[in-house]
Design a protein around this motif. Structure first.
Motif, short mmCIF file in Angstrom:
data_model
loop_
_atom_site.label_atom_id
_atom_site.label_comp_id
_atom_site.label_asym_id
_atom_site.label_seq_id
_atom_site.Cartn_x
_atom_site.Cartn_y
_atom_site.Cartn_z
N ASN A 162 5.29 1.90 3.57
CA ASN A 162 4.60 2.21 2.32
C ASN A 162 4.68 3.71 2.06
OD1 ASN A 162 3.07 0.60 0.38
ND2 ASN A 162 2.45 -0.50 2.24
N TYR A 164 4.40 7.53 1.85
CA TYR A 164 4.01 8.55 2.84
C TYR A 164 4.44 9.87 2.22
CZ TYR A 164 3.56 10.33 7.74
OH TYR A 164 3.20 10.98 8.90
N ARG A 283 1.35 2.43 6.45
CA ARG A 283 2.42 3.27 5.89
C ARG A 283 3.56 3.50 6.88
NH1 ARG A 283 -0.05 5.33 1.44
NH2 ARG A 283 -2.32 5.19 1.48
#
Ligand code: UD2
Length: 297
Positions: A162, A164, A283
């Motif tokens: 995800n 970052y 993430r």
């Protein structure tokens, strides 16, 4: 090292109004006792941060060690980083390996590049992670790594899952260890033998950080890697190896040199354990691996 200025966005952008009496999250700690923010989903506005930082044209560096069988992690790592890590920023991946021909060709977005450095394969796997501090420090000092505004030193057996991005920028930033975020500090796996340079007494320390990610400006990374390298050398001379190798030394350093920003466990999820309820978004996640099979013999 370029001076980093923090300006507002060049043109005002619409964001939801923040209210001084309304915390964006009430289920987690958002600021440490030394007033460093802890980054969680819901605690930042990505649009506002990008409008602030993108015009500054930052270059982000990343060090990655892929020695012996760990080269197999490079492709999924880099492909996922191209999707999620620092989108819209310039990124230099600095890859340290003993098998440069196994560095995969991955399609990179404009402004992003891979630089490969040769490194030796130490006989013990512990030595490979132990030596990272020394090698990163040397490459900054001899200017093989330069002109980056922030440097991220990461493990390679992980993937980005995800967004970052700029919310992680800070002079020195560390990540909460997903295994030890909710236990008493006397149970943290700090090195507890006073003979080691990594020794932390049972009533000291704030949080336990994972060594798989360390970030910051070059001068801060120089300081932390130099201190850890020196401590590791003293331990070596004294015939002692800290419980969790360089992770123990990093934690010792961060007890007194507290990070300016802390990333929650969203930024290092353990894919082999249940996700804590406080983690709304993973993430950066560990990749399943067979330790005995993959580690250098
Ligand atoms: C934990 C920490 C790691 C370090 C290590 C020290 C996590 C997610 N990571 O990882 O940061 O503190 O413990 O014991 O908890 N490497 C190679 N080739 C090898 C061995 C290691 O390239 O043969 C590199 C590679 O970049 C790898 C890193 O060293 O990601 C850490 O080694 P590890 O992943 O085997 O150690 P692990 O999972 O116990």
């Amino acid at each position: 090292v370029r001076k980093i200025q923090r300006n507002g966005p060049q043109t005002p952008i619409e964001v939801e109004q923040p209210f001084a009496l309304k915390a964006p999250r009430t289920d987690v700690m958002l600021v440490t006792p030394w007033l460093a923010p802890i980054i969680w989903e819901g605690s930042f506005d990505q649009k506002l941060l990008d409008a602030t930082y993108k015009p500054l044209n930052f270059t982000i560096g990343m060090t990655l060690f892929a020695v012996a069988k760990y080269t197999r992690f490079l492709k999924p790592f880099l492909e996922s980083a191209e999707k999620h890590f620092m989108q819209g920023y310039r990124v230099n991946y600095y890859i340290f390996t003993d098998i440069p021909e196994q560095v995969p060709r991955v399609e990179l977005k404009p402004g992003r590049s891979v630089v490969v450095f040769n490194t030796v394969k130490y006989s013990r796997w512990q030595e490979i992670s132990l030596r990272r501090m020394e090698i990163i420090n040397k490459h900054i000092m001899n200017k093989s790594i330069r002109e980056v505004d922030y440097l991220y030193c990461l493990d390679v057996d992980l993937i980005f899952t995800n967004h970052y991005g700029a919310e992680t920028f800070a002079p020195l930033v560390a990540v909460l260890h997903p295994g030890y975020f909710n236990i008493l500090r006397n149970k943290f796996p700090y090195e507890r033998r006073p003979e080691s340079q990594a020794y932390v007494p049972k009533d000291h320390g704030h949080f336990y950080y994972i060594a798989a990610m360390l970030g910051g400006t070059l001068n801060n990374i120089v300081d932390v890697t130099a201190a850890c390298h020196q401590a590791l050398q003293v331990d070596k001379v004294n015939g002692i190896e800290a419980a969790w190798q360089e992770e123990s030394h990093l934690n010792k350093y961060l007890v007194t040199n507290m990070p300016h920003k802390i990333l929650s466990m969203e930024y290092l999820c353990n894919s082999e354990a249940p996700t804590p309820a406080s983690v709304k978004v993973c993430r950066f996640s560990t990749v399943k691996k067979n330790h005995a099979e993959i580690r250098a013999q």
